[in-house]
Design an enzyme around this catalytic site. Structure first.
Site, PDB file in Angstrom:
ATOM      1  N   CYS A 282       4.088  -2.128  -2.581  1.00 38.89           N
ATOM      2  CA  CYS A 282       4.063  -2.479  -4.012  1.00 38.89           C
ATOM      3  C   CYS A 282       5.415  -2.207  -4.666  1.00 38.89           C
ATOM      4  CB  CYS A 282       2.965  -1.708  -4.718  1.00 38.89           C
ATOM      5  SG  CYS A 282       3.099   0.066  -4.446  1.00 38.89           S
ATOM      6  N   GLU A 384       3.474 -12.063  -7.889  1.00 38.26           N
ATOM      7  CA  GLU A 384       3.623 -11.148  -6.752  1.00 38.26           C
ATOM      8  C   GLU A 384       3.314 -11.902  -5.451  1.00 38.26           C
ATOM      9  OE1 GLU A 384       0.677  -8.014  -6.183  1.00 38.26           O
ATOM     10  OE2 GLU A 384       2.297  -6.629  -5.706  1.00 38.26           O
TER      11      GLU A 384
HETATM   12  P1  NDP Z   1      -7.197  -5.727  -3.393  1.00 38.92           P
HETATM   13  O1  NDP Z   1      -7.214  -5.593  -4.865  1.00 38.92           O
HETATM   14  O2  NDP Z   1      -7.685  -6.966  -2.785  1.00 38.92           O
HETATM   15  O3  NDP Z   1      -8.027  -4.555  -2.711  1.00 38.92           O
HETATM   16  C1  NDP Z   1      -7.810  -3.178  -2.967  1.00 38.92           C
HETATM   17  C2  NDP Z   1      -9.071  -2.409  -2.645  1.00 38.92           C
HETATM   18  O4  NDP Z   1     -10.090  -2.789  -3.569  1.00 38.92           O
HETATM   19  C3  NDP Z   1      -9.622  -2.721  -1.261  1.00 38.92           C
HETATM   20  O5  NDP Z   1     -10.205  -1.543  -0.726  1.00 38.92           O
HETATM   21  C4  NDP Z   1     -10.684  -3.755  -1.569  1.00 38.92           C
HETATM   22  O6  NDP Z   1     -11.668  -3.818  -0.585  1.00 38.92           O
HETATM   23  C5  NDP Z   1     -11.242  -3.204  -2.868  1.00 38.92           C
HETATM   24  N1  NDP Z   1     -11.989  -4.145  -3.695  1.00 38.92           N
HETATM   25  C6  NDP Z   1     -11.951  -5.505  -3.681  1.00 38.92           C
HETATM   26  N2  NDP Z   1     -12.833  -5.998  -4.595  1.00 38.92           N
HETATM   27  C7  NDP Z   1     -13.413  -4.935  -5.195  1.00 38.92           C
HETATM   28  C8  NDP Z   1     -14.411  -4.789  -6.224  1.00 38.92           C
HETATM   29  N3  NDP Z   1     -14.988  -5.831  -6.804  1.00 38.92           N
HETATM   30  N4  NDP Z   1     -14.760  -3.552  -6.601  1.00 38.92           N
HETATM   31  C9  NDP Z   1     -14.191  -2.472  -6.035  1.00 38.92           C
HETATM   32  N5  NDP Z   1     -13.272  -2.536  -5.046  1.00 38.92           N
HETATM   33  C10 NDP Z   1     -12.875  -3.761  -4.635  1.00 38.92           C
HETATM   34  O7  NDP Z   1      -5.698  -5.399  -2.961  1.00 38.92           O
HETATM   35  P2  NDP Z   1      -5.086  -5.514  -1.517  1.00 38.92           P
HETATM   36  O8  NDP Z   1      -5.862  -4.670  -0.565  1.00 38.92           O
HETATM   37  O9  NDP Z   1      -4.868  -6.953  -1.219  1.00 38.92           O
HETATM   38  O10 NDP Z   1      -3.685  -4.781  -1.721  1.00 38.92           O
HETATM   39  C11 NDP Z   1      -2.552  -5.420  -2.167  1.00 38.92           C
HETATM   40  C12 NDP Z   1      -2.332  -5.162  -3.642  1.00 38.92           C
HETATM   41  O11 NDP Z   1      -2.251  -3.760  -3.882  1.00 38.92           O
HETATM   42  C13 NDP Z   1      -1.027  -5.727  -4.133  1.00 38.92           C
HETATM   43  O12 NDP Z   1      -1.227  -6.362  -5.368  1.00 38.92           O
HETATM   44  C14 NDP Z   1      -0.156  -4.501  -4.332  1.00 38.92           C
HETATM   45  O13 NDP Z   1       0.848  -4.646  -5.278  1.00 38.92           O
HETATM   46  C15 NDP Z   1      -1.162  -3.489  -4.742  1.00 38.92           C
HETATM   47  N6  NDP Z   1      -0.638  -2.157  -4.513  1.00 38.92           N
HETATM   48  C16 NDP Z   1      -0.275  -1.390  -5.596  1.00 38.92           C
HETATM   49  C17 NDP Z   1       0.291  -0.135  -5.402  1.00 38.92           C
HETATM   50  C18 NDP Z   1       0.659   0.723  -6.575  1.00 38.92           C
HETATM   51  O14 NDP Z   1       0.851   1.916  -6.366  1.00 38.92           O
HETATM   52  N7  NDP Z   1       0.766   0.209  -7.768  1.00 38.92           N
HETATM   53  C19 NDP Z   1       0.533   0.391  -4.055  1.00 38.92           C
HETATM   54  C20 NDP Z   1       0.103  -0.495  -3.005  1.00 38.92           C
HETATM   55  C21 NDP Z   1      -0.461  -1.725  -3.237  1.00 38.92           C
HETATM   56  P3  NDP Z   1     -11.515  -4.799   0.714  1.00 38.92           P
HETATM   57  O15 NDP Z   1     -10.080  -4.895   1.055  1.00 38.92           O
HETATM   58  O16 NDP Z   1     -12.286  -4.070   1.731  1.00 38.92           O
HETATM   59  O17 NDP Z   1     -12.113  -6.078   0.303  1.00 38.92           O
END
Ligand code: NDP
Length: 480
Positions: A282, A384
């Site tokens: 991120c 992004e």
């Molecule tokens: P997502 O938002 O897709 O997923 C993040 C987590 O949320 C996963 O465990 C996912 O589960 C879960 N999730 C998905 N839908 C729901 C819901 N309706 N309710 C609760 N939980 C849910 O992000 P990504 O995994 O694709 O990660 C990439 C993103 O994370 C990028 O946008 C990046 O910028 C951000 N990020 C931000 C950071 C920061 O510190 N600001 C650091 C690292 C990443 P599952 O994957 O199992 O579906």
């Protein structure tokens, strides 16, 4: 085939429905493990276990909670190599990166918060001759920690450790895309003697397990890292229940390279900030703004550095670029490369999928990709991408580059490259970024507040901020 289990009430158990989901190794495209396809039943069991464990855990002296967390840190350090191998296999990142960054940081997270719990003090406000006011910080109770796939164990533990240190019990959900090291962590928690129910890990998809956790009325707070859209959805669900929220969301981070910088260092670090973990951090800088007088030399040296990056098997010692995390994500990144062409960009490097020979023939590899000639406000420069794609843009004045740097909905991180101390501070203060690095990138002191402005998030993690998040302050006044 490895079969992962949930960790509920101190036991490793399958999902109540007995179902599993396939887990794919991104470097090969092959299924290598199965994860429990948990649902709301498992979340309910986990929350019950956490509620049952809470009274004893919150009463435990901070030193004893801390000792258990430090023990977990030691076990992570002991298992550095198998954990690094597992992280690389699950995520596609070079094993060298997992070995030097992800796993050591996961251990540091536990060690840091294990000891921080003992230094966490509350405030006293003394009104001479009138009253003594003091603040008690109570653990919030049962909390949810939801983390993404890019730095799996690193970010998972960054949430869990402070929650446990603060005296909360946790139900945690790793990304279904990278669940492996969270499962290995549950084995280490058992070995460390963490009391049953204090930490519960439920595997499964976001829309099912994550959603059930966010909706559960007994979950008092949600610490979430992930995409901005998911964060928005979580906020909409949780806000009417007045849950406390910490949201670490997406970014579109700028690098501001001024002509008076140490050019070689700016190039070297910008290569890392562009392509580390295949650009899937991120904090990666994806928009590189270069003062016009050094644009050509910067570009030349940067492209020479890109040519030296090796895309290949994450297990190979000389690989600097592993696989992207999934086929769906690779397709998303490729669609942005296509968009960059449509928006008039000139491709300077990369842009193509890479076919790696041998065991990785079916993997999701992409060349590190560089464009120039794109408008600062085009979609590629505003949205992004979260992959190994960066843009180079020349600028003429400080005002111009600040306007461009701040011209997105995000505000997570930025880097400034200059030898002019006055300018460095002036520009840092004017940037709408929660984190600003001057002449460096990804330098982290775990005591500093970590988080983003604007659509990059709400709240801050790290140090005392994290311990404050997981506690509820109570003001008590004694009349003198
Ligand atoms: P997502 O938002 O897709 O997923 C993040 C987590 O949320 C996963 O465990 C996912 O589960 C879960 N999730 C998905 N839908 C729901 C819901 N309706 N309710 C609760 N939980 C849910 O992000 P990504 O995994 O694709 O990660 C990439 C993103 O994370 C990028 O946008 C990046 O910028 C951000 N990020 C931000 C950071 C920061 O510190 N600001 C650091 C690292 C990443 P599952 O994957 O199992 O579906």
């Amino acid at each position: 085939m490895v079969q992962l289990q949930n960790y509920i009430n101190g036991l490793l158990v399958p999902a109540a429905n007995g179902q599993y989901l396939p887990n794919i190794e991104p470097a090969t495209g092959q299924v290598f493990s199965q994860i429990p396809a948990s649902d709301a039943q498992d979340v309910t069991q986990a929350v019950r276990a956490a509620e049952a464990a809470l009274p004893a855990w919150r009463r435990l002296p901070a030193e004893e909670r801390g000792r258990l967390l430090v023990r977990i840190a030691e076990l992570i350090e002991r298992d550095l190599e198998p954990l690094a191998q597992a992280e690389s296999q699950d995520n596609g990142k070079p094993v060298s990166l997992a070995r030097t960054v992800d796993i050591p940081r996961a251990a540091s997270n536990f060690a840091f918060f294990g000891t921080a719990a003992q230094h966490f003090a509350s405030e006293t406000h003394f009104q001479e001759g009138v009253a003594l006011n003091y603040t008690v910080r109570h653990p919030l109770g049962v909390v949810a920690c939801i983390s993404p796939w890019n730095l799996p164990l690193y970010l998972f533990t960054w949430k869990i450790a402070p929650a446990l240190a603060a005296g909360c019990c946790v139900v945690a959900k790793p990304s279904e895309v990278t669940p492996y090291t969270a499962f290995l962590l549950s084995e280490l928690c058992l070995e460390a003697g963490l009391p049953a129910g204090v930490l519960n890990i439920v595997h499964g998809t976001g829309p099912v397990v994550g959603q059930a956790l966010v909706e559960h009325p007994s979950v008092k707070a949600i610490s979430f890292t992930g995409g901005t859209k998911t964060g928005e959805h979580i906020a909409r669900t949780a806000a009417p229940m007045f849950k406390k929220l910490s949201l670490e969301l997406g970014g579109k981070n700028p690098n501001l390279i001024f002509a008076d910088c140490d050019l070689a260092e700016a190039v070297r670090t910008s290569l890392r900030s562009s392509f580390a973990n295949q650009g899937q951090i991120c904090l990666c800088g994806s928009r590189i703004f270069i003062e016009r007088s050094i644009y050509e030399p910067f570009k030349e040296q940067f492209l020479a550095g890109v040519a030296g990056l090796t895309v290949g098997d994450p297990q190979a010692a000389d690989t600097s670029q592993g696989a992207l995390v999934s086929e769906a994500h690779l397709e998303k990144v490729l669609s942005y490369i296509e968009l960059a062409h449509q928006e008039g960009g000139t491709l300077l490097a990369g842009g193509q999928r890479v076919q790696v020979a041998g065991r990785c023939a079916g993997g999701y590899f992409l060349q590190p990709t560089v464009f120039e000639g794109l408008a600062p406000d085009c979609r590629v420069n505003r949205e992004e991408i979260f992959g190994p794609v960066v843009t180079l843009t020349p600028f003429d004045t400080e005002e111009q580059v600040l306007a461009w740097a701040n011209g997105t909905e995000y505000g997570l991180a930025a880097t400034i490259w200059t030898r002019d101390l006055n300018r460095a501070h002036r520009v840092a203060h004017a940037l709408h970024s929660g984190i600003v690095w001057i002449n460096t990138w990804l330098h982290r002191d775990l005591r500093t507040p970590f988080g983003g402005m604007k659509n990059s998030g709400v709240g801050r993690e790290g140090g005392l901020e994290a311990l404050r998040f997981f506690t509820e302050p109570q003001s008590i006044t004694v009349k003198l």
